[in-house]
Design an enzyme around this catalytic site. Structure first.
Site, PDB file in Angstrom:
ATOM      1  N   ARG A 213      -3.089   4.824  -2.345  1.00 24.17           N
ATOM      2  CA  ARG A 213      -2.928   3.508  -1.711  1.00 24.17           C
ATOM      3  C   ARG A 213      -2.742   2.387  -2.736  1.00 24.17           C
ATOM      4  O   ARG A 213      -1.986   1.437  -2.517  1.00 24.17           O
ATOM      5  CB  ARG A 213      -4.192   3.250  -0.887  1.00 24.17           C
ATOM      6  CG  ARG A 213      -4.451   1.810  -0.451  1.00 24.17           C
ATOM      7  CD  ARG A 213      -5.771   1.783   0.339  1.00 24.17           C
ATOM      8  NE  ARG A 213      -6.319   0.456   0.519  1.00 24.17           N
ATOM      9  CZ  ARG A 213      -6.144  -0.293   1.619  1.00 24.17           C
ATOM     10  NH1 ARG A 213      -5.401   0.172   2.593  1.00 24.17           N
ATOM     11  NH2 ARG A 213      -6.707  -1.474   1.725  1.00 24.17           N
TER      12      ARG A 213
ATOM     13  N   HIS B 292       0.862  -1.185   0.000  1.00 23.42           N
ATOM     14  CA  HIS B 292       0.000   0.000   0.000  1.00 23.42           C
ATOM     15  C   HIS B 292       0.898   1.234   0.000  1.00 23.42           C
ATOM     16  O   HIS B 292       1.676   1.456   0.928  1.00 23.42           O
ATOM     17  CB  HIS B 292      -0.928   0.003   1.216  1.00 23.42           C
ATOM     18  CG  HIS B 292      -2.032  -1.003   1.100  1.00 23.42           C
ATOM     19  ND1 HIS B 292      -2.494  -1.734   2.156  1.00 23.42           N
ATOM     20  CD2 HIS B 292      -2.759  -1.400   0.022  1.00 23.42           C
ATOM     21  CE1 HIS B 292      -3.468  -2.543   1.734  1.00 23.42           C
ATOM     22  NE2 HIS B 292      -3.644  -2.359   0.453  1.00 23.42           N
ATOM     23  N   ALA B 293       0.760   2.019  -1.065  1.00 21.40           N
ATOM     24  CA  ALA B 293       1.747   3.057  -1.359  1.00 21.40           C
ATOM     25  C   ALA B 293       1.954   4.069  -0.236  1.00 21.40           C
ATOM     26  O   ALA B 293       3.078   4.455   0.070  1.00 21.40           O
ATOM     27  CB  ALA B 293       1.349   3.772  -2.646  1.00 21.40           C
ATOM     28  N   ARG B 294       0.860   4.508   0.386  1.00 24.07           N
ATOM     29  CA  ARG B 294       0.969   5.632   1.324  1.00 24.07           C
ATOM     30  C   ARG B 294       1.498   5.244   2.697  1.00 24.07           C
ATOM     31  O   ARG B 294       1.683   6.105   3.557  1.00 24.07           O
ATOM     32  CB  ARG B 294      -0.390   6.297   1.478  1.00 24.07           C
ATOM     33  CG  ARG B 294      -1.480   5.420   2.094  1.00 24.07           C
ATOM     34  CD  ARG B 294      -2.786   6.183   2.081  1.00 24.07           C
ATOM     35  NE  ARG B 294      -3.948   5.367   2.458  1.00 24.07           N
ATOM     36  CZ  ARG B 294      -5.189   5.849   2.453  1.00 24.07           C
ATOM     37  NH1 ARG B 294      -5.415   7.093   2.104  1.00 24.07           N
ATOM     38  NH2 ARG B 294      -6.204   5.082   2.785  1.00 24.07           N
ATOM     39  N   GLU B 295       1.737   3.966   2.915  1.00 20.83           N
ATOM     40  CA  GLU B 295       2.182   3.506   4.235  1.00 20.83           C
ATOM     41  C   GLU B 295       3.700   3.653   4.336  1.00 20.83           C
ATOM     42  O   GLU B 295       4.446   2.686   4.448  1.00 20.83           O
ATOM     43  CB  GLU B 295       1.678   2.067   4.446  1.00 20.83           C
ATOM     44  CG  GLU B 295       0.145   2.015   4.433  1.00 20.83           C
ATOM     45  CD  GLU B 295      -0.472   0.616   4.333  1.00 20.83           C
ATOM     46  OE1 GLU B 295       0.278  -0.366   4.357  1.00 20.83           O
ATOM     47  OE2 GLU B 295      -1.703   0.539   4.231  1.00 20.83           O
TER      48      GLU B 295
ATOM     49  N   ASN C 230      -3.796  -5.484  -2.150  1.00 25.90           N
ATOM     50  CA  ASN C 230      -3.988  -6.474  -1.085  1.00 25.90           C
ATOM     51  C   ASN C 230      -5.435  -6.949  -0.986  1.00 25.90           C
ATOM     52  O   ASN C 230      -5.868  -7.473   0.037  1.00 25.90           O
ATOM     53  CB  ASN C 230      -3.496  -5.949   0.265  1.00 25.90           C
ATOM     54  CG  ASN C 230      -3.094  -7.093   1.190  1.00 25.90           C
ATOM     55  OD1 ASN C 230      -2.568  -8.114   0.723  1.00 25.90           O
ATOM     56  ND2 ASN C 230      -3.378  -6.965   2.473  1.00 25.90           N
TER      57      ASN C 230
ATOM     58  N   TYR D 112     -11.103  -6.889  10.597  1.00 27.11           N
ATOM     59  CA  TYR D 112     -12.313  -6.950   9.759  1.00 27.11           C
ATOM     60  C   TYR D 112     -12.158  -8.071   8.746  1.00 27.11           C
ATOM     61  O   TYR D 112     -11.057  -8.566   8.520  1.00 27.11           O
ATOM     62  CB  TYR D 112     -12.500  -5.623   9.016  1.00 27.11           C
ATOM     63  CG  TYR D 112     -11.260  -5.118   8.302  1.00 27.11           C
ATOM     64  CD1 TYR D 112     -10.839  -5.674   7.091  1.00 27.11           C
ATOM     65  CD2 TYR D 112     -10.486  -4.087   8.843  1.00 27.11           C
ATOM     66  CE1 TYR D 112      -9.705  -5.227   6.445  1.00 27.11           C
ATOM     67  CE2 TYR D 112      -9.338  -3.631   8.211  1.00 27.11           C
ATOM     68  CZ  TYR D 112      -8.961  -4.205   7.010  1.00 27.11           C
ATOM     69  OH  TYR D 112      -7.836  -3.760   6.374  1.00 27.11           O
TER      70      TYR D 112
ATOM     71  N   GLU E  32       0.949  -4.544  11.081  1.00 28.08           N
ATOM     72  CA  GLU E  32       0.527  -3.147  10.915  1.00 28.08           C
ATOM     73  C   GLU E  32       1.389  -2.354  11.893  1.00 28.08           C
ATOM     74  O   GLU E  32       1.250  -2.503  13.106  1.00 28.08           O
ATOM     75  CB  GLU E  32      -0.953  -2.942  11.271  1.00 28.08           C
ATOM     76  CG  GLU E  32      -1.942  -3.654  10.366  1.00 28.08           C
ATOM     77  CD  GLU E  32      -2.292  -2.862   9.110  1.00 28.08           C
ATOM     78  OE1 GLU E  32      -1.749  -1.739   8.922  1.00 28.08           O
ATOM     79  OE2 GLU E  32      -3.111  -3.373   8.323  1.00 28.08           O
TER      80      GLU E  32
ATOM     81  N   HIS F  50       2.557  -3.660   6.751  1.00 28.90           N
ATOM     82  CA  HIS F  50       1.645  -2.543   6.495  1.00 28.90           C
ATOM     83  C   HIS F  50       1.751  -1.533   7.641  1.00 28.90           C
ATOM     84  O   HIS F  50       2.392  -1.780   8.652  1.00 28.90           O
ATOM     85  CB  HIS F  50       0.197  -3.043   6.454  1.00 28.90           C
ATOM     86  CG  HIS F  50      -0.120  -3.917   5.283  1.00 28.90           C
ATOM     87  ND1 HIS F  50      -0.852  -3.477   4.213  1.00 28.90           N
ATOM     88  CD2 HIS F  50       0.199  -5.202   5.013  1.00 28.90           C
ATOM     89  CE1 HIS F  50      -0.977  -4.457   3.333  1.00 28.90           C
ATOM     90  NE2 HIS F  50      -0.341  -5.520   3.790  1.00 28.90           N
ATOM     91  N   SER F  51       1.067  -0.413   7.487  1.00 25.69           N
ATOM     92  CA  SER F  51       0.804   0.467   8.621  1.00 25.69           C
ATOM     93  C   SER F  51      -0.609   1.025   8.409  1.00 25.69           C
ATOM     94  O   SER F  51      -1.091   0.996   7.269  1.00 25.69           O
ATOM     95  CB  SER F  51       1.821   1.626   8.690  1.00 25.69           C
ATOM     96  OG  SER F  51       1.596   2.571   7.665  1.00 25.69           O
ATOM     97  N   TYR F  52      -1.300   1.513   9.399  1.00 24.15           N
ATOM     98  CA  TYR F  52      -0.912   1.661  10.770  1.00 24.15           C
ATOM     99  C   TYR F  52      -1.943   0.962  11.648  1.00 24.15           C
ATOM    100  O   TYR F  52      -3.016   0.618  11.147  1.00 24.15           O
ATOM    101  CB  TYR F  52      -0.850   3.167  11.152  1.00 24.15           C
ATOM    102  CG  TYR F  52      -2.170   3.902  11.026  1.00 24.15           C
ATOM    103  CD1 TYR F  52      -2.993   4.077  12.140  1.00 24.15           C
ATOM    104  CD2 TYR F  52      -2.596   4.389   9.804  1.00 24.15           C
ATOM    105  CE1 TYR F  52      -4.211   4.747  12.021  1.00 24.15           C
ATOM    106  CE2 TYR F  52      -3.813   5.049   9.694  1.00 24.15           C
ATOM    107  CZ  TYR F  52      -4.619   5.220  10.800  1.00 24.15           C
ATOM    108  OH  TYR F  52      -5.820   5.855  10.675  1.00 24.15           O
TER     109      TYR F  52
HETATM  110 ZN   LIG Z   1      -1.820  -1.609   4.104  1.00 21.22          ZN
END
Ligand SMILES: [Zn+2]
Length: 419
Positions: free
Chosen positions: A237, A179-182, A254, A358, A380, A306-308
């Protein structure tokens, strides 16, 4: 500083960079099932252009949403009318972005001057790729760069392979940045790559691990998306593939794996941030990793970063049913987190994706588990919602250090429990 801002303004103009002036991130706490239903309805409202930073709705866990400045009043009124409480998590998104950018520009100058890499800073794709070359060049007998294929926009995708020899040794896969923005994930992976290189021959655990197994570390698993977060939209993302019949780009890489594909917790809408794509493995970035894993055939562990939210998770995401190895993976995860927490007292939760956050279908570790890679985990990283995706660069090294302790525990366990 004025000069930096001027340069930044110019760059922003050239790239038409997305602005987030006055956008806020709201942290919303559902207190009942009816609240979660209201929030699900809220997510369907396309007019307000909401950016959900967390996924899934429950009374257990807050929902974080970036709300564009123009929708703030409407959204806050909506929440108040429905008696749903919220706090302002980030008061002005653009302010944090400006600070982040100024720090990066400042750091680039420093790195040019000192000709050294600063781990406590965020870097663009070119700089990370250059770092990888430098690392490989200084550890030629330990590290090689594996090109696993090209991204949608034709960028090479590199994994660092740490190996002391042998043929198709049992291996451990670690990836970041799908995920790009993480951003803290790619930055932590850079630090971890350097850590593995410098600990080999020094730390007995790392040395014995690499005496028996290989490690593949992919620092930037979504290079197109990552480049886009630097040039156009820090909040991006997904991948950057073109969707037929839609002006919206990209799929959630993902939600694109062949495990419960298209089920609950993924969207059919190409404009959604959790769009699963037209079919499983449609995203070439996912396909490249799938092909590498299958072609190799001897991965014993697959760990995706991943984050967060500070979580360590194991399969499944697409169903809340227990996996056959639930108790073992839970125990390994709990012990890994004990190591992680020991450094800075950062608190993590451990559980299956479905039970802990989830239902999410089409996730990487569900696929790897189903093809027989027992030790499949997803992290995360920091934080739990003070800065979210905009974690300040001064937290990169502490985050990487503690994450490494957790990773090292899992890796050691995998080494000592062959199957
Ligand atoms: Zn992610």
């Amino acid at each position: 500083m004025k000069l930096y801002l001027a340069v930044f303004a110019l760059l922003a103009a050239v790239h038409c960079e997305e602005q987030f002036n006055g956008d806020q991130v709201l942290r919303i706490q559902a207190e009942s099932e009816s609240h979660t239903e209201v929030l699900k309805e809220l997510k369907k409202n396309v007019d307000w252009e909401l950016d959900f930073w967390t996924h899934g709705f429950s009374t257990e866990r807050p929902v974080d949403i970036r709300v564009p400045n123009t929708s703030l009043c409407a959204v806050k009124d909506f929440l108040r009318e429905n008696n749903i409480s919220f706090t302002v998590m980030i008061n002005n998104v653009q302010e944090l972005l400006d600070k982040e950018r100024a720090e990066m520009v400042n750091n680039e100058g420093m790195e040019r001057e000192t000709k050294s890499f600063v781990f406590a800073a965020y870097h663009n794709l070119e700089t990370i790729y250059a770092f990888m070359d430098t690392l490989v060049a200084s550890h030629p007998n330990l590290i090689s760069k594996v090109n696993i294929g090209s991204s949608y926009e034709n960028r090479p995708m590199y994994a660092l392979k740490f190996s002391t020899g042998g043929v198709s040794r049992p291996a451990i896969w670690v990836d970041a940045g799908i995920h790009a923005r993480e951003w803290v994930t790619q930055a932590s992976a850079v630090w971890i790559a350097n850590k593995i290189a410098s600990d080999y021959g020094v730390d007995p655990s790392v040395t014995s691990l690499l005496g028996q197994m290989d490690i593949y570390l992919m620092i930037v698993t979504n290079p197109d998306g990552y480049a886009f977060t630097h040039t156009n939209n820090r909040m991006w993302r997904k991948t950057r593939s073109v969707n037929l019949g839609s002006s919206c780009r990209g799929a959630d890489p993902n939600r694109n794996w062949d495990a419960g594909f298209g089920g609950t917790g993924a969207s059919k809408d190409p404009c959604s941030d959790s769009y699963h794509g037209p079919y499983a493995n449609s995203e070439v970035e996912v396909k490249n990793v799938v092909d590498l894993i299958k072609g190799h055939g001897n991965f014993k562990s697959f760990i995706s970063i991943h984050s967060y939210s500070q979580l360590l998770m194991y399969p499944y995401g697409y169903t809340c049913a227990d996996i056959p190895d639930q108790s073992e993976l839970h125990a390994v995860g709990t012990a890994a987190i004990k190591e992680l927490t020991s450094l800075y007292n950062t608190r993590y939760q451990v559980g299956s994706i479905c039970n802990i956050i989830y239902t999410a279908s089409g996730g990487s570790i569900d696929w790897t588990y189903n093809i027989g890679i027992k030790y499949s985990f997803a992290f995360e990283l920091r934080d739990t919602g003070y800065y979210g995706f905009l974690l300040p660069a001064n937290q990169i090294i502490p985050t990487a250090e503690e994450t490494w302790l957790g990773l090292k525990y899992i890796m050691g366990y995998v080494r000592d429990h062959p199957y």
